[in-house]
Design a protein around this motif. Structure first.
Motif, mmCIF file in Angstrom:
data_model
loop_
_atom_site.group_PDB
_atom_site.id
_atom_site.type_symbol
_atom_site.label_atom_id
_atom_site.label_comp_id
_atom_site.label_asym_id
_atom_site.label_seq_id
_atom_site.Cartn_x
_atom_site.Cartn_y
_atom_site.Cartn_z
ATOM 1 N N MET A 472 0.936 -1.179 0.007
ATOM 2 C CA MET A 472 -0.121 0.011 -0.180
ATOM 3 C C MET A 472 0.609 1.202 0.102
ATOM 4 O O MET A 472 0.317 2.187 -0.463
ATOM 5 C CB MET A 472 -0.894 -0.130 1.281
ATOM 6 C CG MET A 472 -1.966 -1.108 1.236
ATOM 7 S SD MET A 472 -3.125 -1.068 -0.479
ATOM 8 C CE MET A 472 -3.774 0.495 -0.262
ATOM 9 N N ARG A 473 2.128 1.168 0.466
ATOM 10 C CA ARG A 473 2.964 2.385 0.483
ATOM 11 C C ARG A 473 3.464 2.747 -0.935
ATOM 12 O O ARG A 473 3.973 3.739 -1.303
ATOM 13 C CB ARG A 473 4.089 1.933 1.320
ATOM 14 C CG ARG A 473 3.755 2.412 2.903
ATOM 15 C CD ARG A 473 5.049 1.950 3.652
ATOM 16 N NE ARG A 473 5.003 2.216 5.225
ATOM 17 C CZ ARG A 473 5.820 1.998 5.944
ATOM 18 N NH1 ARG A 473 6.947 1.302 5.755
ATOM 19 N NH2 ARG A 473 5.712 2.251 7.503
ATOM 20 N N GLU A 474 3.389 1.684 -2.084
ATOM 21 C CA GLU A 474 3.576 1.713 -3.023
ATOM 22 C C GLU A 474 2.556 2.410 -3.940
ATOM 23 O O GLU A 474 2.479 2.569 -5.224
ATOM 24 C CB GLU A 474 4.095 0.690 -3.679
ATOM 25 C CG GLU A 474 5.112 -0.137 -3.380
ATOM 26 C CD GLU A 474 6.594 0.457 -3.761
ATOM 27 O OE1 GLU A 474 6.383 1.553 -4.330
ATOM 28 O OE2 GLU A 474 7.503 0.053 -3.297
ATOM 29 N N LEU A 475 1.403 2.813 -3.347
ATOM 30 C CA LEU A 475 0.240 3.398 -4.140
ATOM 31 C C LEU A 475 0.529 4.590 -5.159
ATOM 32 O O LEU A 475 0.021 4.670 -6.118
ATOM 33 C CB LEU A 475 -0.958 3.756 -3.034
ATOM 34 C CG LEU A 475 -2.132 4.310 -3.621
ATOM 35 C CD1 LEU A 475 -2.643 3.624 -4.577
ATOM 36 C CD2 LEU A 475 -3.192 4.927 -2.444
ATOM 37 N N PRO A 476 1.103 5.620 -4.587
ATOM 38 C CA PRO A 476 1.631 6.656 -5.343
ATOM 39 C C PRO A 476 2.232 6.340 -6.704
ATOM 40 O O PRO A 476 2.502 7.144 -7.702
ATOM 41 C CB PRO A 476 2.460 7.405 -4.513
ATOM 42 C CG PRO A 476 2.104 7.301 -3.196
ATOM 43 C CD PRO A 476 1.929 5.697 -3.408
ATOM 44 N N ARG A 477 3.033 5.062 -6.671
ATOM 45 C CA ARG A 477 3.854 4.706 -7.966
ATOM 46 C C ARG A 477 3.173 3.540 -8.577
ATOM 47 O O ARG A 477 3.841 2.842 -9.407
ATOM 48 C CB ARG A 477 5.244 4.254 -7.438
ATOM 49 C CG ARG A 477 6.110 5.828 -7.024
ATOM 50 C CD ARG A 477 7.344 5.364 -6.102
ATOM 51 N NE ARG A 477 6.963 4.600 -4.972
ATOM 52 C CZ ARG A 477 6.784 5.066 -3.935
ATOM 53 N NH1 ARG A 477 6.484 6.401 -4.051
ATOM 54 N NH2 ARG A 477 6.510 4.570 -2.498
ATOM 55 N N LEU A 478 1.735 3.373 -8.182
ATOM 56 C CA LEU A 478 1.335 2.113 -8.728
ATOM 57 C C LEU A 478 0.311 2.467 -10.202
ATOM 58 O O LEU A 478 -0.326 3.519 -10.142
ATOM 59 C CB LEU A 478 0.199 1.691 -7.770
ATOM 60 C CG LEU A 478 -0.077 0.133 -7.681
ATOM 61 C CD1 LEU A 478 1.029 -0.608 -7.962
ATOM 62 C CD2 LEU A 478 -1.118 -0.023 -6.630
ATOM 63 N N SER A 479 0.292 1.850 -11.171
ATOM 64 C CA SER A 479 -0.702 1.692 -12.289
ATOM 65 C C SER A 479 -1.233 0.232 -12.391
ATOM 66 O O SER A 479 -0.654 -0.592 -12.033
ATOM 67 C CB SER A 479 -0.190 2.374 -13.359
ATOM 68 O OG SER A 479 -1.127 2.643 -14.331
ATOM 69 N N LEU A 480 -2.459 0.336 -13.406
ATOM 70 C CA LEU A 480 -2.819 -1.041 -13.348
ATOM 71 C C LEU A 480 -3.403 -1.069 -15.039
ATOM 72 O O LEU A 480 -3.827 -0.192 -15.419
ATOM 73 C CB LEU A 480 -3.828 -1.617 -12.441
ATOM 74 C CG LEU A 480 -5.312 -0.971 -12.515
ATOM 75 C CD1 LEU A 480 -6.151 -0.979 -13.699
ATOM 76 C CD2 LEU A 480 -5.840 -1.216 -11.090
ATOM 77 N N THR A 481 -3.329 -2.383 -15.405
ATOM 78 C CA THR A 481 -4.158 -2.718 -16.568
ATOM 79 C C THR A 481 -5.217 -3.497 -16.247
ATOM 80 O O THR A 481 -5.366 -4.666 -15.459
ATOM 81 C CB THR A 481 -3.354 -3.465 -17.437
ATOM 82 O OG1 THR A 481 -2.719 -4.559 -16.987
ATOM 83 C CG2 THR A 481 -2.377 -2.845 -18.274
ATOM 84 N N GLY A 482 -6.512 -3.046 -16.428
ATOM 85 C CA GLY A 482 -7.709 -3.588 -16.320
ATOM 86 C C GLY A 482 -8.223 -4.553 -17.291
ATOM 87 O O GLY A 482 -8.200 -4.240 -18.601
#
Length: 637
Positions: A472-482
């Motif tokens: 969760m600490r990585e949230l600002p650096r996270l992206s996803l493919t849906g």
């Protein structure tokens, strides 16, 4: 249980706050049987004998040290026994949704600073409500030409078109009426107000979270504004394979055109956010299709506030039915009643003559509303509409069958760059590179979505609190493919205590397509520069680009940890097909005129009418169908 999942995150009082929020969610579940079942499980774990039966240790669960409780929950998450995985998922969702989405009295959350999430970025504007809903003060009987059950993409359009035709219309909405002044960007508060069953609906086995609108305006208030027309291949399929020639006609095209014009659909408000720049970059580096989303917005600023639009658009740019069709209906004297649960359709001599409903207004005891009408329009969505028909005694064998869900999952990537994935345009980029894997238009559509902590909790793997905190600490650096799958298999809606119960399993064919979507998602993130990639499985299945074996070895690991209930995290944003249209009363609920085969004067005008899954975000198709249906309904009343 709250303490088990959140561990030392937050502050000392966090488990107590989360436990209270979990209990409130229990109380909101619509099925008394579901409430009893959850309380029974909690009660069993609170006793020595019950804990012994579930764990083999004769000490009540709450007396265990946290480390031992964590170890048991981690084992349940990947257990070979489906019911243990299901229990794990229920408690995980309840606790982490509350932990990350609920707030203190001052509107703050103690974990947000730790994970780099800002919480609300702007205050709701003091916007007056432009619709004056009809208020009742006790048992009431009303009369009208047509009563419309539901106010979303289907119900809102029908109400406006019937009112425009001079009909006396009453709209009944189970949820409340909220507008810009209420949209405070707090996840759990908005989910409870705006989403069906407070955002906690799921299939009976807990495998797929079901997200749908549950307020005045329905899904059009909370959706991501994606406005695809019905694809030509879909129209041909419905005309050729289901005997519904109207979908290949100019008449249906005219209805789509009318909806597009009223919603102001355009390509001018699709500024690509940092989150979707990652998706676009990966697609272009691989040479795969990347398209621009058509969106039903006007004057959208496409700034940080827009990422919160799944919890209501503060600036009023989203052209939901609240801003369009319901306003049209209201301005033509339609009556709109909220907080009104329709118990059943009143059927006399094989004809629908009205509805019986229960109204629950704040600080008042519940009371009964009876509406007598010439026509009844069921537009409560593909979960609630078949349940309504079943409660009403509609005997069609097709009611509730052939449910499609567009099951979706995600592959997440952690990057070195700051992305702040909760910001920016809801959806601006998509890929149709793999939507036709078999020549029959089945396959994964690739999209993205804003990432907020509580929603992310549905799909982020949990192994133990410290590892979860790291993710969760990585949230600002996270992206996803849906990965959004057009499903060829189908589920079913039944009723339990009068409440809808959804039974659904992905077919073997669909599981193969889902696997391909996960592989595609990982390749996109790798091409975009992710440093670590992981799935939405209960086990933490991760891949670092460049590691031995590459993505092929990663996919072998994904296969080992499975795609079944409780193994892979799935979400459904689109529910369709459970009261489908057709010519055969044995395999369909309504005819080409949207009228029920078994009951005259009863019409269905929502996503449940789809003969098969649309393969695209279904809002425009629902609205176009409802626009066309209104002509037949007007003739009947």
């Amino acid at each position: 249980m709250a303490d088990t999942f959140i561990g030392g995150m937050g502050h000392a009082g966090s488990p107590i706050r989360v436990a209270a929020s979990m209990a409130e969610t229990f109380a909101r579940l619509p099925s008394a049987a579901d409430r009893r079942q959850l309380r029974l499980i909690v009660g069993v774990l609170g006793r020595r004998s019950g804990t012994f039966l579930l764990t083999g240790r004769p000490v009540p669960f709450y007396r265990w040290p946290r480390a031992r409780r964590v170890k048991v929950m981690a084992a349940w998450s990947t257990s070979r026994l489906t019911f243990r995985r299901q229990l794990f998922q229920v408690f995980k969702r309840l606790s982490l949704l509350a932990f990350l989405g609920d707030t203190e009295a001052d509107g703050s959350n103690p974990v947000w600073p730790e994970i780099g999430y800002p919480g609300p970025v702007s205050a709701p504007p003091p916007m007056p409500k432009l619709i004056r809903t009809t208020t009742l003060d006790g048992d009431t009987t009303l009369t009208c030409d047509a009563v419309v059950v539901g106010s979303g993409a289907g119900g809102g359009v029908v109400a406006a078109e019937l009112a425009s035709a001079g009909k006396d219309v009453i709209v009944l909405e189970e949820g409340g009426y909220y507008n810009e002044a209420d949209f405070n960007q707090l996840e759990l508060a908005m989910m409870r107000k705006l989403y069906y069953q407070g955002g906690f609906a799921a299939t009976a086995d807990g495998a797929i979270a079901l997200l749908a609108g549950g307020c005045l305006g329905g899904g059009t208030v909370v959706n991501y504004t994606t406005s695809f027309r019905s694809p030509d291949w879909l129209r041909h399929e419905w005309a050729a394979d289901h005997g519904l020639a109207a979908f290949a006609s100019d008449e249906y095209t005219a209805s789509m055109d009318a909806v597009y014009e009223r919603l102001g659909v355009n390509l001018d408000h699709s500024r690509v956010s940092a989150r979707e720049r990652v998706l676009e970059r990966g697609l272009r580096r691989l040479g795969w299709h990347a398209g621009t989303m058509p969106r039903n917005v006007q004057g959208c600023t496409q700034d940080a506030r827009c990422g919160f639009c799944g919890y209501g658009c503060q600036i009023g740019a989203k052209q939901s039915t609240l801003k369009t069709y319901l306003m049209d209906a209201y301005n033509r004297r339609a009556r709109i009643i909220v907080n009104c649960s329709v118990d059943r359709v009143v059927i006399e001599n094989g004809r629908a003559v009205g509805v019986r409903a229960t109204v629950r207004q704040p600080e008042m005891p519940a009371f009964t509303l009876i509406v007598r009408s010439r026509a009844v329009v069921a537009a409560a969505g593909a979960i609630a509409t078949p349940a309504l028909l079943q409660r009403s005694g509609v005997r069609s064998p097709a009611v509730g069958r052939w449910l499609r869900l567009h099951p979706a999952t995600a592959v997440s990537g952690i990057f070195d760059e700051t992305i702040r994935p909760w910001e920016g345009t809801l959806q601006a980029v998509y890929s149709d590179e793999f939507v036709d894997l078999d020549g029959q238009h089945f396959g994964p559509k690739i999209e993205s979505a804003p990432l907020h902590p509580a929603l992310l909790a549905l799909v982020t793997p949990w192994q133990e609190p410290n590892h979860y905190r790291t993710l969760m600490r990585e949230l600002p650096r996270l992206s996803l493919t849906g990965i959004l799958l057009r499903d060829s298999g189908a589920g079913r809606v039944t009723t339990r205590d009068g409440a809808a119960r959804v039974e659904y399993r992905l077919s073997r064919r669909d599981l193969g397509h889902m696997r391909k979507g996960i592989e595609v998602g990982a390749r996109i993130l790798e091409a975009a520069g992710a440093k670590e990639i992981f799935t939405s499985q209960a086990a933490f299945v991760a891949y670092r680009p460049g590691q031995r074996g590459g993505i092929d070895a990663f996919m072998d690991d994904v296969d080992r940890h499975g795609y079944g209930p409780g193994q892979m995290g799935y979400v459904s944003f689109h529910q369709m097909g459970s009261c489908r249209m057709g010519n055969d009363p044995q395999t369909s609920v309504i005819g080409p005129d949207h009228q029920a085969h078994e009951v005259k004067g009863l019409f269905v005008a929502d996503g449940s009418a789809f003969p098969s899954a649309s393969g695209v975000n279904p809002m425009i198709t629902i609205m176009a169908m409802a626009h066309r249906a209104s002509r037949f309904i007007a003739a009947a009343c």
